[in-house]
Design a protein around this motif. Structure first.
Motif, PDB file in Angstrom:
ATOM      1  N   THR A 174      23.500 -28.162 -10.600  1.00  0.00           N
ATOM      2  CA  THR A 174      23.320 -27.197  -9.518  1.00  0.00           C
ATOM      3  C   THR A 174      23.030 -25.806 -10.073  1.00  0.00           C
ATOM      4  OG1 THR A 174      25.705 -26.799  -9.430  1.00  0.00           O
ATOM      5  CG2 THR A 174      24.812 -28.462  -7.910  1.00  0.00           C
ATOM      6  N   LEU A 175      22.485 -24.977  -9.209  1.00  0.00           N
ATOM      7  CA  LEU A 175      22.231 -23.572  -9.525  1.00  0.00           C
ATOM      8  C   LEU A 175      23.529 -22.782  -9.374  1.00  0.00           C
ATOM      9  CD1 LEU A 175      18.874 -23.251  -7.532  1.00  0.00           C
ATOM     10  CD2 LEU A 175      19.149 -23.492 -10.014  1.00  0.00           C
ATOM     11  N   PRO A 176      23.599 -21.562  -9.887  1.00  0.00           N
ATOM     12  CA  PRO A 176      24.829 -20.769  -9.771  1.00  0.00           C
ATOM     13  C   PRO A 176      25.335 -20.614  -8.333  1.00  0.00           C
ATOM     14  CG  PRO A 176      23.357 -19.735 -11.341  1.00  0.00           C
ATOM     15  CD  PRO A 176      22.594 -20.870 -10.711  1.00  0.00           C
ATOM     16  N   ASP A 177      24.417 -20.636  -7.362  1.00  0.00           N
ATOM     17  CA  ASP A 177      24.844 -20.486  -5.963  1.00  0.00           C
ATOM     18  C   ASP A 177      25.258 -21.809  -5.316  1.00  0.00           C
ATOM     19  OD1 ASP A 177      22.427 -21.785  -5.504  1.00  0.00           O
ATOM     20  OD2 ASP A 177      21.497 -20.114  -4.437  1.00  0.00           O
ATOM     21  N   GLY A 178      25.248 -22.904  -6.099  1.00  0.00           N
ATOM     22  CA  GLY A 178      25.697 -24.201  -5.584  1.00  0.00           C
ATOM     23  C   GLY A 178      24.595 -25.107  -5.058  1.00  0.00           C
ATOM     24  N   ARG A 179      23.405 -24.581  -4.893  1.00  0.00           N
ATOM     25  CA  ARG A 179      22.287 -25.421  -4.437  1.00  0.00           C
ATOM     26  C   ARG A 179      21.872 -26.374  -5.553  1.00  0.00           C
ATOM     27  NH1 ARG A 179      17.600 -22.374  -3.670  1.00  0.00           N
ATOM     28  NH2 ARG A 179      18.559 -20.806  -4.994  1.00  0.00           N
ATOM     29  N   PRO A 180      21.291 -27.523  -5.204  1.00  0.00           N
ATOM     30  CA  PRO A 180      20.829 -28.452  -6.242  1.00  0.00           C
ATOM     31  C   PRO A 180      19.708 -27.839  -7.074  1.00  0.00           C
ATOM     32  CG  PRO A 180      20.153 -29.211  -4.065  1.00  0.00           C
ATOM     33  CD  PRO A 180      21.028 -28.012  -3.852  1.00  0.00           C
ATOM     34  N   ASP A 181      19.733 -28.100  -8.372  1.00  0.00           N
ATOM     35  CA  ASP A 181      18.734 -27.559  -9.285  1.00  0.00           C
ATOM     36  C   ASP A 181      17.420 -28.325  -9.113  1.00  0.00           C
ATOM     37  OD1 ASP A 181      17.158 -26.845 -11.543  1.00  0.00           O
ATOM     38  OD2 ASP A 181      18.983 -26.350 -12.659  1.00  0.00           O
ATOM     39  N   PRO A 182      16.335 -27.645  -8.748  1.00  0.00           N
ATOM     40  CA  PRO A 182      15.061 -28.340  -8.538  1.00  0.00           C
ATOM     41  C   PRO A 182      14.488 -28.973  -9.802  1.00  0.00           C
ATOM     42  CG  PRO A 182      14.761 -25.966  -8.325  1.00  0.00           C
ATOM     43  CD  PRO A 182      16.236 -26.213  -8.472  1.00  0.00           C
ATOM     44  N   ARG A 183      14.978 -28.592 -10.976  1.00  0.00           N
ATOM     45  CA  ARG A 183      14.466 -29.180 -12.223  1.00  0.00           C
ATOM     46  C   ARG A 183      14.826 -30.652 -12.351  1.00  0.00           C
ATOM     47  NH1 ARG A 183      16.938 -25.912 -16.817  1.00  0.00           N
ATOM     48  NH2 ARG A 183      18.729 -26.196 -15.443  1.00  0.00           N
ATOM     49  N   VAL A 184      15.746 -31.135 -11.508  1.00  0.00           N
ATOM     50  CA  VAL A 184      16.171 -32.542 -11.602  1.00  0.00           C
ATOM     51  C   VAL A 184      15.927 -33.287 -10.287  1.00  0.00           C
ATOM     52  CG1 VAL A 184      17.825 -32.033 -13.430  1.00  0.00           C
ATOM     53  CG2 VAL A 184      18.612 -32.030 -11.055  1.00  0.00           C
ATOM     54  N   GLN A 185      14.883 -32.881  -9.560  1.00  0.00           N
ATOM     55  CA  GLN A 185      14.578 -33.539  -8.286  1.00  0.00           C
ATOM     56  C   GLN A 185      14.098 -34.973  -8.474  1.00  0.00           C
ATOM     57  OE1 GLN A 185      11.825 -30.464  -6.868  1.00  0.00           O
ATOM     58  NE2 GLN A 185      13.118 -30.273  -5.055  1.00  0.00           N
ATOM     59  N   ILE A 186      13.348 -35.208  -9.518  1.00  0.00           N
ATOM     60  CA  ILE A 186      12.707 -36.501  -9.757  1.00  0.00           C
ATOM     61  C   ILE A 186      12.975 -36.938 -11.183  1.00  0.00           C
ATOM     62  CG2 ILE A 186      10.484 -37.707  -9.955  1.00  0.00           C
ATOM     63  CD1 ILE A 186      10.904 -37.105  -7.139  1.00  0.00           C
ATOM     64  N   SER A 187      13.252 -38.217 -11.335  1.00  0.00           N
ATOM     65  CA  SER A 187      13.386 -38.807 -12.670  1.00  0.00           C
ATOM     66  C   SER A 187      12.327 -39.894 -12.808  1.00  0.00           C
ATOM     67  CB  SER A 187      14.789 -39.410 -12.827  1.00  0.00           C
ATOM     68  OG  SER A 187      14.903 -40.043 -14.065  1.00  0.00           O
ATOM     69  N   ILE A 188      11.588 -39.829 -13.912  1.00  0.00           N
ATOM     70  CA  ILE A 188      10.567 -40.845 -14.198  1.00  0.00           C
ATOM     71  C   ILE A 188      10.991 -41.575 -15.464  1.00  0.00           C
ATOM     72  CG2 ILE A 188       8.132 -41.327 -14.592  1.00  0.00           C
ATOM     73  CD1 ILE A 188       7.511 -38.538 -13.454  1.00  0.00           C
ATOM     74  N   LEU A 189      11.048 -42.880 -15.389  1.00  0.00           N
ATOM     75  CA  LEU A 189      11.474 -43.727 -16.507  1.00  0.00           C
ATOM     76  C   LEU A 189      10.289 -44.542 -17.009  1.00  0.00           C
ATOM     77  CD1 LEU A 189      13.840 -44.951 -18.216  1.00  0.00           C
ATOM     78  CD2 LEU A 189      14.121 -46.617 -16.389  1.00  0.00           C
ATOM     79  N   PRO A 190      10.108 -44.631 -18.331  1.00  0.00           N
ATOM     80  CA  PRO A 190       9.026 -45.474 -18.859  1.00  0.00           C
ATOM     81  C   PRO A 190       9.284 -46.955 -18.542  1.00  0.00           C
ATOM     82  CG  PRO A 190       9.888 -44.016 -20.581  1.00  0.00           C
ATOM     83  CD  PRO A 190      10.814 -43.925 -19.411  1.00  0.00           C
ATOM     84  N   GLN A 191       8.298 -47.593 -17.971  1.00  0.00           N
ATOM     85  CA  GLN A 191       8.422 -48.995 -17.584  1.00  0.00           C
ATOM     86  C   GLN A 191       8.758 -49.884 -18.773  1.00  0.00           C
ATOM     87  OE1 GLN A 191       4.825 -50.970 -16.496  1.00  0.00           O
ATOM     88  NE2 GLN A 191       5.871 -52.899 -16.812  1.00  0.00           N
ATOM     89  N   ARG A 192       8.139 -49.624 -19.909  1.00  0.00           N
ATOM     90  CA  ARG A 192       8.365 -50.471 -21.079  1.00  0.00           C
ATOM     91  C   ARG A 192       9.814 -50.385 -21.552  1.00  0.00           C
ATOM     92  NH1 ARG A 192       2.608 -50.599 -24.227  1.00  0.00           N
ATOM     93  NH2 ARG A 192       1.355 -50.335 -22.344  1.00  0.00           N
ATOM     94  N   VAL A 193      10.439 -49.233 -21.396  1.00  0.00           N
ATOM     95  CA  VAL A 193      11.848 -49.084 -21.752  1.00  0.00           C
ATOM     96  C   VAL A 193      12.711 -49.856 -20.755  1.00  0.00           C
ATOM     97  CG1 VAL A 193      13.764 -47.450 -21.953  1.00  0.00           C
ATOM     98  CG2 VAL A 193      11.520 -46.902 -22.946  1.00  0.00           C
ATOM     99  N   LEU A 194      12.446 -49.690 -19.469  1.00  0.00           N
ATOM    100  CA  LEU A 194      13.226 -50.416 -18.455  1.00  0.00           C
ATOM    101  C   LEU A 194      13.130 -51.923 -18.676  1.00  0.00           C
ATOM    102  CD1 LEU A 194      15.000 -50.318 -15.926  1.00  0.00           C
ATOM    103  CD2 LEU A 194      12.888 -50.437 -14.578  1.00  0.00           C
ATOM    104  N   ASP A 195      11.935 -52.412 -18.964  1.00  0.00           N
ATOM    105  CA  ASP A 195      11.762 -53.850 -19.188  1.00  0.00           C
ATOM    106  C   ASP A 195      12.587 -54.349 -20.372  1.00  0.00           C
ATOM    107  OD1 ASP A 195      10.058 -53.971 -17.019  1.00  0.00           O
ATOM    108  OD2 ASP A 195       8.226 -54.040 -18.217  1.00  0.00           O
ATOM    109  N   LEU A 196      12.789 -53.500 -21.359  1.00  0.00           N
ATOM    110  CA  LEU A 196      13.585 -53.886 -22.538  1.00  0.00           C
ATOM    111  C   LEU A 196      15.078 -53.906 -22.253  1.00  0.00           C
ATOM    112  CD1 LEU A 196      11.762 -51.906 -25.337  1.00  0.00           C
ATOM    113  CD2 LEU A 196      12.018 -54.383 -25.232  1.00  0.00           C
ATOM    114  N   VAL A 197      15.565 -52.885 -21.566  1.00  0.00           N
ATOM    115  CA  VAL A 197      17.015 -52.748 -21.427  1.00  0.00           C
ATOM    116  C   VAL A 197      17.601 -53.451 -20.211  1.00  0.00           C
ATOM    117  CG1 VAL A 197      17.008 -50.567 -22.702  1.00  0.00           C
ATOM    118  CG2 VAL A 197      16.986 -50.517 -20.202  1.00  0.00           C
ATOM    119  N   TRP A 198      16.840 -53.599 -19.150  1.00  0.00           N
ATOM    120  CA  TRP A 198      17.370 -54.158 -17.895  1.00  0.00           C
ATOM    121  C   TRP A 198      17.115 -55.662 -17.850  1.00  0.00           C
ATOM    122  CZ3 TRP A 198      15.259 -53.306 -12.320  1.00  0.00           C
ATOM    123  CH2 TRP A 198      16.251 -53.592 -11.374  1.00  0.00           C
ATOM    124  N   GLN A 199      17.909 -56.394 -18.588  1.00  0.00           N
ATOM    125  CA  GLN A 199      17.725 -57.836 -18.713  1.00  0.00           C
ATOM    126  C   GLN A 199      18.338 -58.629 -17.556  1.00  0.00           C
ATOM    127  OE1 GLN A 199      15.852 -59.329 -21.235  1.00  0.00           O
ATOM    128  NE2 GLN A 199      15.272 -57.193 -21.499  1.00  0.00           N
TER     129      GLN A 199
END
Length: 177
Positions: A60-85
């Motif tokens: 969050t930002l100092p005023d308590g609002r959610p930090d826009p820098r973490v609105q979206i997470s993108i994960l590499p498909q090749r990594v997900l395919d390896l770890v999520w068995q």
């Protein structure tokens, strides 16, 4: 498992650099809850519409609002395919977009713009490290593997939404140079 992950690294590194297939879209309405819609609506002010970022952001930002820098997470498909068995018994990591893209620092420097459907995202300066949930879900070796290659960003990238829009499974993720 660590040796398997390391053996797969050359293939992970070969992911496309600028134009990627979107493998999965994920919505997280509540903690531990996942939905996999065919589209997501992205908003600068609200994040992913229906996602919990607006009400329970981990950063969050100092005023308590959610930090826009973490609105979206993108994960590499090749990594997900390896770890999520065990997809039957282990929950999806919750990254809103899974795409077959090289997410290394070299390919996606901080500030890089990415078009997803009609929306535009900006790669954040906030790193996406593996966490205790990643270790519990996918194992200590999976966490050690992503942590041991920080410049490759195997855990993916965090982004802010720079232009509102909609992304579908038929769209491609395009790096804007």
């Amino acid at each position: 498992m660590l040796s398997q992950f390391n053996a797969a690294l050359p293939n992970v590194i070969l992911a496309p650099k600028t134009d990627a297939v979107i493998d999965c879209l994920c919505l997280r309405p509540d903690r531990g809850t996942r939905a996999f819609p065919d589209h997501l609506t992205l908003s600068q002010s609200h994040g992913v519409i229906g996602d919990r970022w607006l009400t329970t952001a981990w950063l969050t930002l100092p005023d308590g609002r959610p930090d826009p820098r973490v609105q979206i997470s993108i994960l590499p498909q090749r990594v997900l395919d390896l770890v999520w068995q065990d997809r039957e018994n282990i929950v999806h990591p919750g990254d809103q977009i899974v795409a077959d893209l090289d997410m290394s620092e070299e390919n996606l420097p901080i500030g890089t713009l990415i078009r997803v459907g009609s929306a535009v995202l900006r790669v954040s300066d906030e790193p996406n490290y593996g966490c205790v949930k990643w270790k519990v879900r996918y194992g200590a070796d999976a966490l050690k593997w992503v942590e041991s290659h920080p410049k490759l960003r195997l855990r993916g990238v965090l982004c802010s939404i720079e232009q509102d829009g909609v992304v579908t499974l038929q769209d491609r993720l395009q790096v804007l140079r």
